[in-house]
Write a protein that holds these residues in place. Structure first.
Motif, mmCIF file in Angstrom:
data_model
loop_
_atom_site.group_PDB
_atom_site.id
_atom_site.type_symbol
_atom_site.label_atom_id
_atom_site.label_comp_id
_atom_site.label_asym_id
_atom_site.label_seq_id
_atom_site.Cartn_x
_atom_site.Cartn_y
_atom_site.Cartn_z
ATOM 1 N N ALA A 278 45.487 49.082 23.317
ATOM 2 C CA ALA A 278 46.888 48.821 23.628
ATOM 3 C C ALA A 278 47.390 47.594 22.865
ATOM 4 O O ALA A 278 48.512 47.578 22.336
ATOM 5 C CB ALA A 278 47.068 48.630 25.129
ATOM 6 N N LYS A 279 46.557 46.558 22.788
ATOM 7 C CA LYS A 279 46.938 45.347 22.064
ATOM 8 C C LYS A 279 47.090 45.634 20.571
ATOM 9 O O LYS A 279 48.022 45.144 19.924
ATOM 10 C CB LYS A 279 45.892 44.254 22.289
ATOM 11 N N LYS A 280 46.172 46.462 20.018
ATOM 12 C CA LYS A 280 46.262 46.819 18.600
ATOM 13 C C LYS A 280 47.535 47.608 18.316
ATOM 14 O O LYS A 280 48.205 47.394 17.301
ATOM 15 C CB LYS A 280 45.041 47.657 18.200
ATOM 16 N N ALA A 281 47.856 48.530 19.226
ATOM 17 C CA ALA A 281 49.054 49.352 19.045
ATOM 18 C C ALA A 281 50.308 48.471 19.042
ATOM 19 O O ALA A 281 51.207 48.652 18.214
ATOM 20 C CB ALA A 281 49.134 50.403 20.145
ATOM 21 N N LYS A 282 50.375 47.513 19.976
ATOM 22 C CA LYS A 282 51.535 46.624 20.043
ATOM 23 C C LYS A 282 51.615 45.736 18.808
ATOM 24 O O LYS A 282 52.703 45.478 18.275
ATOM 25 C CB LYS A 282 51.448 45.757 21.303
ATOM 26 N N LYS A 283 50.463 45.281 18.340
ATOM 27 C CA LYS A 283 50.428 44.440 17.151
ATOM 28 C C LYS A 283 50.917 45.203 15.945
ATOM 29 O O LYS A 283 51.679 44.678 15.130
ATOM 30 C CB LYS A 283 48.995 43.924 16.926
ATOM 31 N N ASN A 284 50.491 46.468 15.823
ATOM 32 C CA ASN A 284 50.900 47.294 14.699
ATOM 33 C C ASN A 284 52.407 47.567 14.747
ATOM 34 O O ASN A 284 53.090 47.574 13.720
ATOM 35 C CB ASN A 284 50.134 48.615 14.701
ATOM 36 N N GLU A 285 52.918 47.794 15.956
ATOM 37 C CA GLU A 285 54.356 48.049 16.123
ATOM 38 C C GLU A 285 55.172 46.805 15.727
ATOM 39 O O GLU A 285 56.214 46.913 15.095
ATOM 40 C CB GLU A 285 54.657 48.448 17.567
ATOM 41 N N ALA A 286 54.658 45.646 16.143
ATOM 42 C CA ALA A 286 55.356 44.399 15.828
ATOM 43 C C ALA A 286 55.374 44.168 14.322
ATOM 44 O O ALA A 286 56.397 43.743 13.743
ATOM 45 C CB ALA A 286 54.692 43.231 16.536
ATOM 46 N N ALA A 287 54.255 44.443 13.670
ATOM 47 C CA ALA A 287 54.165 44.242 12.218
ATOM 48 C C ALA A 287 55.076 45.213 11.483
ATOM 49 O O ALA A 287 55.693 44.860 10.465
ATOM 50 C CB ALA A 287 52.703 44.437 11.765
ATOM 51 N N ALA A 288 55.171 46.438 12.010
ATOM 52 C CA ALA A 288 55.995 47.458 11.360
ATOM 53 C C ALA A 288 57.473 47.148 11.480
ATOM 54 O O ALA A 288 58.294 47.562 10.646
ATOM 55 C CB ALA A 288 55.698 48.826 11.952
ATOM 56 N N SER A 289 57.863 46.420 12.528
ATOM 57 C CA SER A 289 59.273 46.129 12.770
ATOM 58 C C SER A 289 59.783 44.927 11.975
ATOM 59 O O SER A 289 60.971 44.664 11.933
ATOM 60 C CB SER A 289 59.510 45.890 14.267
ATOM 61 N N VAL A 290 58.828 44.189 11.391
ATOM 62 C CA VAL A 290 59.226 42.990 10.621
ATOM 63 C C VAL A 290 59.853 43.401 9.285
ATOM 64 O O VAL A 290 59.337 44.262 8.595
ATOM 65 C CB VAL A 290 57.995 42.093 10.364
#
Length: 290
Positions: A278-290
């Motif tokens: 779950a933490k990896k998924a959120k991290k990936n989403e955050a990186a993709a939104s930058v």
């Protein structure tokens, strides 16, 4: 805490609905339940709501159909808590389509041998995402051409690999399925390795680092085999799971919800991995939104 991490409902080839299964899990004193219908995650939202109502924590899950091309045999992979379940939708639809196409061909063959209406089978598929051999056998029982779902008639028509009416096709490659599970940030567990003779494959997948766990406690394995699977899981740093593989009326052997379970130590390992995913998924989403 204890959990049954493998059971089915009328969404696939189980005979009880979602609420009936969850209510029974509560009666059995289970803390956690994973509804692992074949190739569909359709139970997830409703199961969560009903789980809260009955006081049983639900782990989103699905049992995915796959194929070991090297040995030309079937494989089932249990996927728990995919953080991006939409990535599995195409795979689920494809596998359900393959199963239904095979079933329609089998119904044609059965109707050539037994004078039953084709819609007699469809009567038992209401709510299911596919058509299963159990639905066909139930129609034959209802019309008096068999007295049981499993036995002589079932063996004659559907035994693998030479059943008179058996139709099979390859499911997606097991490596592709595992890669997709991990892409969805789900936990990948090899289901009942002894049921389909997947022991060699289990060793290969574990060595390749493609498995997160192995289903050790299942009725298809003897106590000695279960102990060996647990040792294998421990030696390879894998989660050891257990589940009843409950199908209700459609079970080929006697098993009930809670007959095989996963203990608190292994559940803790599972939840830690789910949390990390779950933490990896959120991290990936955050990186993709930058």
């Amino acid at each position: 805490m204890t959990g049954d991490l493998h059971c089915h409902t009328t969404l696939s080839d189980g005979s009880l609905g979602i609420e009936e299964v969850i209510a029974q899990a509560k009666r059995m004193g289970l803390d956690f339940l994973a509804i692992t219908d074949h190739d569909t995650l359709s139970s997830s939202s409703r199961a969560q709501i009903l789980g809260e109502r009955y006081g049983v924590k639900i782990i989103p899950a699905v049992e995915l159909s796959a194929w070991d091309k090297k040995r030309d045999q079937k494989v089932h992979i249990l996927c728990y808590a995919p953080q991006k379940p939409q990535r599995l939708e195409g795979l689920c639809l494809k596998s359900c389509r393959i199963r239904t196409e095979c079933a329609k061909d089998m119904i044609e063959k059965v109707c050539e041998r037994y004078p039953i209406p084709k819609d007699a089978v469809m009567h038992y598929t209401k709510g299911s995402k596919s058509i299963y051999k159990q639905h066909i056998m139930r129609a034959l029982v209802n019309y008096g051409y068999a007295t049981e779902l499993y036995g002589y008639v079932n063996d004659k028509l559907f035994s693998y690999p030479k059943g008179e009416c058996l139709v099979t096709r390859e499911y997606p490659d097991v490596n592709f399925v595992l890669d997709l599970i991990h892409s969805s940030k789900g936990v990948a567990v090899l289901a009942h390795p002894h049921m389909f003779g997947n022991i060699e494959l289990m060793h290969e997948l574990a060595e390749a680092g493609k498995l997160d766990g192995v289903e050790c406690w299942h009725y298809s394995a003897t106590p000695i085999q279960q102990a060996a699977l647990k040792k294998f899981a421990d030696d390879h740093g894998l989660i050891a799971t257990g589940g009843s593989d409950f199908h209700g009326l459609y079970n080929s052997t006697m098993t009930h919800i809670g007959s095989y379970t996963t203990d608190d130590e292994e559940l803790d390992k599972l939840f830690k991995l789910i949390s990390a995913n779950a933490k990896k998924a959120k991290k990936n989403e955050a990186a993709a939104s930058v």
